[in-house]
Design a protein around this motif. Structure first.
Motif, PDB file in Angstrom:
ATOM      1  N   THR A   1       0.824  -1.196   0.000  1.00 43.16           N
ATOM      2  CA  THR A   1       0.000   0.000   0.000  1.00 43.16           C
ATOM      3  C   THR A   1       0.865   1.255   0.000  1.00 43.16           C
ATOM      4  O   THR A   1       1.882   1.307   0.689  1.00 43.16           O
ATOM      5  CB  THR A   1      -0.891   0.017   1.263  1.00 43.16           C
ATOM      6  N   VAL A   2       0.430   2.264  -0.754  1.00 39.59           N
ATOM      7  CA  VAL A   2       0.986   3.612  -0.621  1.00 39.59           C
ATOM      8  C   VAL A   2      -0.053   4.416   0.140  1.00 39.59           C
ATOM      9  O   VAL A   2      -1.166   4.600  -0.328  1.00 39.59           O
ATOM     10  CB  VAL A   2       1.260   4.246  -2.002  1.00 39.59           C
TER      11      VAL A   2
ATOM     12  N   GLN B   1      -2.058   7.392   2.258  1.00 36.17           N
ATOM     13  CA  GLN B   1      -2.414   8.780   1.974  1.00 36.17           C
ATOM     14  C   GLN B   1      -1.436   9.750   2.638  1.00 36.17           C
ATOM     15  O   GLN B   1      -1.008  10.709   2.027  1.00 36.17           O
ATOM     16  CB  GLN B   1      -3.826   9.033   2.493  1.00 36.17           C
TER      17      GLN B   1
ATOM     18  N   TYR C   1       1.506   8.858   3.525  1.00 37.89           N
ATOM     19  CA  TYR C   1       2.779   8.203   3.188  1.00 37.89           C
ATOM     20  C   TYR C   1       3.266   7.247   4.263  1.00 37.89           C
ATOM     21  O   TYR C   1       3.864   6.232   3.958  1.00 37.89           O
ATOM     22  CB  TYR C   1       3.890   9.207   2.852  1.00 37.89           C
TER      23      TYR C   1
ATOM     24  N   GLN D   1       6.263  11.093  -1.268  1.00 35.79           N
ATOM     25  CA  GLN D   1       5.351  10.292  -2.048  1.00 35.79           C
ATOM     26  C   GLN D   1       6.113   9.253  -2.877  1.00 35.79           C
ATOM     27  O   GLN D   1       5.751   8.085  -2.933  1.00 35.79           O
ATOM     28  CB  GLN D   1       4.578  11.267  -2.944  1.00 35.79           C
TER      29      GLN D   1
ATOM     30  N   ALA E   1       7.480   6.529  -0.612  1.00 33.28           N
ATOM     31  CA  ALA E   1       6.416   5.596  -0.245  1.00 33.28           C
ATOM     32  C   ALA E   1       6.162   4.622  -1.392  1.00 33.28           C
ATOM     33  O   ALA E   1       5.942   3.425  -1.185  1.00 33.28           O
ATOM     34  CB  ALA E   1       5.145   6.366   0.098  1.00 33.28           C
ATOM     35  N   LEU E   2       6.233   5.142  -2.611  1.00 32.45           N
ATOM     36  CA  LEU E   2       6.018   4.311  -3.794  1.00 32.45           C
ATOM     37  C   LEU E   2       7.136   3.272  -3.932  1.00 32.45           C
ATOM     38  O   LEU E   2       6.892   2.078  -4.127  1.00 32.45           O
ATOM     39  CB  LEU E   2       5.998   5.240  -5.018  1.00 32.45           C
TER      40      LEU E   2
ATOM     41  N   LEU F   1      -3.074   2.181  -3.877  1.00 36.75           N
ATOM     42  CA  LEU F   1      -2.713   3.585  -3.699  1.00 36.75           C
ATOM     43  C   LEU F   1      -3.913   4.326  -3.121  1.00 36.75           C
ATOM     44  O   LEU F   1      -4.951   4.428  -3.760  1.00 36.75           O
ATOM     45  CB  LEU F   1      -2.289   4.204  -5.027  1.00 36.75           C
ATOM     46  N   ASP F   2      -3.740   4.833  -1.897  1.00 31.26           N
ATOM     47  CA  ASP F   2      -4.852   5.492  -1.211  1.00 31.26           C
ATOM     48  C   ASP F   2      -4.717   7.003  -1.357  1.00 31.26           C
ATOM     49  O   ASP F   2      -3.957   7.623  -0.642  1.00 31.26           O
ATOM     50  CB  ASP F   2      -4.851   5.083   0.269  1.00 31.26           C
ATOM     51  N   GLU F   3      -5.459   7.575  -2.265  1.00 28.01           N
ATOM     52  CA  GLU F   3      -5.398   9.024  -2.538  1.00 28.01           C
ATOM     53  C   GLU F   3      -3.964   9.530  -2.502  1.00 28.01           C
ATOM     54  O   GLU F   3      -3.652  10.478  -1.792  1.00 28.01           O
ATOM     55  CB  GLU F   3      -6.210   9.800  -1.485  1.00 28.01           C
ATOM     56  N   PRO F   4      -3.062   8.927  -3.249  1.00 23.36           N
ATOM     57  CA  PRO F   4      -1.640   9.242  -3.047  1.00 23.36           C
ATOM     58  C   PRO F   4      -1.282  10.646  -3.514  1.00 23.36           C
ATOM     59  O   PRO F   4      -0.271  11.181  -3.105  1.00 23.36           O
ATOM     60  CB  PRO F   4      -0.917   8.201  -3.901  1.00 23.36           C
TER      61      PRO F   4
ATOM     62  N   THR G   1      -9.455   7.430  -5.302  1.00 23.12           N
ATOM     63  CA  THR G   1      -9.419   8.886  -5.449  1.00 23.12           C
ATOM     64  C   THR G   1     -10.836   9.455  -5.414  1.00 23.12           C
ATOM     65  O   THR G   1     -11.802   8.737  -5.647  1.00 23.12           O
ATOM     66  CB  THR G   1      -8.731   9.288  -6.774  1.00 23.12           C
TER      67      THR G   1
END
Lengths: 329, 269, 315
Positions: free
Chosen positions: A80-81, A83, A85, A141, A144-145, A158-161, A192
């Motif tokens: 997971t990424v 929100q 981070y 960001q 985190a990725l 990806l949660d609202e990254p 998103t």
């Protein structure tokens, strides 16, 4: 293509609150899948169910054909990424990225090499020794990725990254995410609330409302053929036509959606309208007109002659562009 | 609340005088530790000498009291660290019924006058036929030290992002690995600060100790006897100075460990 | 490749891993395990002791044998209310009130300066300047005052040097607050209490004042408020929660202390001393317990009032 993720009748209730209610969903392997919806619509809960942070109160979840209920997050090959981070503040960037490999017992030199590669992938080579606190929002960001990708997950969540980034950076990251997806071939699931983001990036989009999925389809389908008023309203600024109006202009007595850019001005035929407002948008001009009491928006190319407010005009559209919807909700 | 104006002169004087009032008596201790006068608290000292430092150094009873104090404070601090951290983690991790009651329960031993805690424990020991020992002292000390660790740990937990634990599990770490690699490193300085304060609190405690100690003498108990019946003033002077110096160190340490972010839980004494 | 192609990784072997899985599956079990030690310790040992103490105050002591009579009675509470004991309670509460009031007056300028004018290094210096006396040894602080107030000590010496000994003697000849010397008078006891508990007033007061926005004071001045009016109508009401929070400490600590009045003061007893002597030499545990209930009840009422005034946000 095999199925990466399958939801069958999945619900997540908190007491009387139905965060997710009876959701069926299928994501294919290698897809860039967007979960779109207003806040509180259940999209984030959906993501947390896939990651394993929450468990469904009913229904069945499969990840690559394997049952996921009751499997803790640390046994899912899904990353997971977050929100915010969620970078570890006590570790430097390189150790953050290498964390997952460290936990798996990958030998030190090997895991640092992989971490360096992952940082290179997100264009952050050379920043490994910095602390998370010393980085800009965009850089965090990317870390985190990299931290998620270095584990080569089967699914990347990806949660609202991009929510915390400014517009310019957001557009740049959208591009890079798409490139990464193409390059790695991993299934991406992206949450998103920004419809432009979802439409421009995803292969397919699921639209959430009040804990349910209201429509799933390609961006084109969602945009051109919304199945309900909610979808038409939420995705772009479509004109929603009530049943009696649709019947009067020669359709069935059903709700319909009509995209502003499908409407054009004409000298004869069509429908009589009077201009209520006009706003110049650069590439185009948005015109609001009144057709027998109904307000309709249309987009004109900038080169076109723009009528003045109060002027009488005639508008028309191709019958095929008027999309009949299943529900008026 | 800040102002660019200069402070009124009267306020400056009043604040300065207040701070002097807080510090001058402690500074006085440092002068008396070197006085040549043995039988009274005469000011100004008739002469200065360092001989009492040596005399104190060679006193076995003081070393014993000091050793007991250090032992009690160390063990109490360890217990308080364990209990306080567990409690803070539980309270900040989830919302559950009775959460408020638990916070209140942790603060109670410090909110109630020490004499109440002391006599309550003493009569409980009597009822349960527990003989007084080093362990009864530790039991009492650990009880009121928990709150200091708890306050520091809760503040740190509140400051750190809740998704860190999820992120760690997401990256493959189970609960124990997350505890070891993420949770503990993140709260380490807060625990160290809380532990130092708990140590200072226990090291200095006298009221509860008088009720929970039998024949054992901690350093504060030794000092209390000297205060009630002064027999060896010069030695007491030196011990007082050493105690001031020894307690300053953990306080300064705790201050530097927590200065960016949460404040020292000073209202927990 | 570091990754595995499986989407669900197998549970790793080992007892610890299995335990980790179990705890993850049952978060309530984890919560229970975390709460059990502190709750058992504080709830059983501490609250149990407090409860036992409370129970004992409803027993009585047999006047002839000196043994405790384990029967429910209010006799001990009647004994608590005889004039000699009431005197002790009134004396202690009055002292606590006087100390609290004086602490507000002395603490206010320090807290106000630290909150409104001190910055950067000075702010840290102020903070440490309050923390160090707060945390330095309680007994050493009392000892320091024994040195200050001694007949041959620095205070008398100072008065003599300034040729003001007559003033000190005039003060000591006053009834109630005077005495043979400062170290055996109520004034002495009061000074030491004030000294020892002062930091407990400064800290919450400063915290409350920090939260007063500076522009509020300027707004008041802008609207034509004189400094006195600004203080009276703006600063004081906003600082009140801090004052109440601080007074909880100064009041509670004074009520329960038995060492300060024993070392510096007249021979008249305070509540703490009464508790100590009844449980110790007199062996009258029920009466000692009843005496100990007094500060609990007073603080209970005080906390209840303070909570209603919203003072806990400033703690």
């Amino acid at each position: 293509m095999s199925t990466a993720l399958q939801f069958a009748g999945v619900s997540r209730h908190y007491g009387a609150v139905k965060a997710l209610d009876q959701v069926d969903l299928e994501v294919k392997e290698g897809e860039f899948f967007a979960m779109l919806g207003p806040s509180g619509s259940g999209k984030t809960t959906c993501l947390r169910l896939v990651a394993g942070f929450e468990q469904p109160t009913a229904g069945h979840i499969e990840i690559f054909g394997e049952t996921a209920e009751g499997v803790p997050p640390f046994r899912r090959n899904v990353n997971t990424v977050f929100q915010d981070y969620a970078l570890f503040p006590h570790l430097n960037v390189l150790d953050n990225v290498a964390y997952g490999l460290m936990i798996r017992g990958v030998e030190k030199s090997e895991r640092y090499r992989s971490a360096e590669q992952a940082l290179e992938l997100v264009a952050l080579s050379g920043l490994g020794k910095r602390r998370a606190g010393e980085l800009s929002g965009g850089q965090r960001q990317r870390v985190a990725l990299a931290r998620a990708l270095v584990n080569k997950p089967r699914v990347l969540l990806l949660d609202e990254p991009l929510g915390a980034l400014d517009l310019k950076l957001r557009e740049q990251m959208q591009e890079e995410l798409k490139n990464l997806h193409r390059q790695l071939g991993i299934t991406f699931i992206f949450v998103t609330h920004d419809q432009n983001e979802a439409l421009s990036m995803a292969d397919r989009v699921a639209l959430f409302k009040d804990g349910r999925v209201v429509q799933v389809g390609t961006p084109q389908e969602i945009y051109r053929q919304p199945n309900s008023r909610f979808v038409a309203d939420f995705v772009g600024s479509s004109n929603v036509l009530p049943p009696d109006f649709v019947a009067a202009v020669g359709g069935a007595s059903r709700w319909a959606s009509l995209r502003p850019e499908s409407i054009y001005l004409t000298r004869e035929g069509g429908h009589a309208a009077s201009v209520v407002a006009a706003s110049f948008l650069g590439g185009s001009t948005r015109l609001a007109v009144d057709v027998s009491g109904l307000r309709i928006n249309l987009m004109l190319p900038s080169a076109a002659e723009i009528p003045a407010v109060g002027e009488s005009v005639r508008i028309d559209w191709k019958p095929a562009d008027m999309h009949l919807m299943e529900s008026g909700a | 609340m800040h102002s660019d104006q200069r402070a009124p002169i009267a306020l400056k004087i009043a604040a300065g005088a207040g701070l002097l009032f807080l510090h001058l008596p402690i500074l006085l201790i440092f002068v008396y530790a070197f006085t040549t006068e043995e039988r009274s608290y005469q000011w100004p000292p008739p002469g200065l000498t360092t001989k009492w430092l040596a005399v104190t150094w060679n006193r076995p009873d003081i070393w014993e009291a000091l050793a007991l104090s250090v032992k009690v404070a160390s063990i109490s601090t360890l217990i308080a660290l364990l209990l306080g951290t567990l409690c803070a983690a539980a309270v900040s991790r989830s919302k559950f019924f009775g959460r408020e009651a638990i916070s209140l329960m942790v603060i109670l031993p410090i909110a109630l006058p020490g004499i109440v805690t002391g006599i309550a424990l003493r009569s409980a020991f009597n009822l349960a036929d527990i003989p007084f020992s080093t362990w009864t002292i530790i039991l009492g000390h650990a009880t009121f030290c928990v709150v200091v660790v708890y306050n520091n740990a809760v503040a740190r937990f509140r400051r750190s992002s809740a998704s860190l634990i999820e992120a760690s599990m997401d990256l493959g770490a189970d609960g124990f690995q997350t505890l070891r690699y993420v949770v503990l490193p993140n709260i380490a300085t807060a625990l160290l600060a809380g532990g130092m304060l708990a140590f200072a609190l226990s090291f200095d405690e006298v009221i509860v100790t008088t009720f929970t100690a039998g024949q054992q003498q901690t350093l504060p108990i030794w000092m209390l006897e000297e205060l009630v019946r002064p027999r060896q003033r010069p030695v007491t002077n030196v011990v007082a100075m050493v105690v001031v110096l020894v307690t300053f160190l953990p306080i300064l340490g705790a201050f530097y460990l927590t200065r960016d972010g949460d404040q020292i839980a000073g209202s927990g004494k | 490749m570091n990754g595995s192609d499986a989407a669900i990784l197998p549970g790793r072997p080992g007892l610890l891993r299995r335990l980790a899985d179990t705890l993850w599956r049952h978060p309530h079990l984890l919560l229970l395990l975390m709460l059990a030690p502190p709750v058992l310790w504080l709830g059983v040992i501490y609250l149990g002791s407090l409860f036992a103490l409370l129970v004992q105050s409803f027993f009585s002591i047999d006047e002839f044998s000196g043994l405790i009579n384990y029967e429910f009675t209010l006799k001990t509470y009647r004994e608590l209310l005889i004039p000699a004991n009431l005197d002790i309670i009134v004396r202690t509460v009055s002292m606590a009130a006087a100390v609290t009031l004086a602490a507000v007056v002395v603490a206010f300028p320090i807290a106000f300066y630290a909150a409104r004018y001190a910055r950067g290094k000075w702010k840290a210096a102020f903070y440490l300047g309050i923390m160090l006396p707060l945390w330095s040894s309680y007994l050493v602080k009392i000892y320091a005052w024994k040195l200050v107030l001694a007949r041959e000590g620095i205070l008398n010496w100072l008065f003599a040097k300034l040729h003001l000994t007559w003033l000190l003697e005039a003060y000591l000849s006053l009834p109630l607050i005077g005495g043979n010397s400062l170290s055996v008078s109520y004034t002495g006891t009061f000074l030491v209490f004030l000294y020892v508990w002062l930091p407990f007033m400064i800290l919450p007061l400063q915290a409350a004042l920090e939260r007063v926005p500076g522009n509020l004071l300027e707004a008041s001045a802008d609207l034509g408020g004189s400094p006195r009016q600004t203080f009276r109508h703006v600063i004081l009401p906003l600082a009140l929660p801090g004052i109440i929070a601080g007074s909880i400490f100064t009041f509670s600590l004074t009520l329960g202390d038995y060492i300060i009045p024993q070392i510096i003061g007249s021979s008249r007893l305070f509540i703490g001393q009464a508790v100590y002597s009844h449980q110790g030499t007199a062996g009258n545990i029920p009466l000692a317990a009843a005496f100990a209930v007094v500060p609990i009840v007073i603080m209970g009422c005080y906390l209840w009032l303070a909570k209603r005034a919203g003072a806990f946000d400033a703690l």
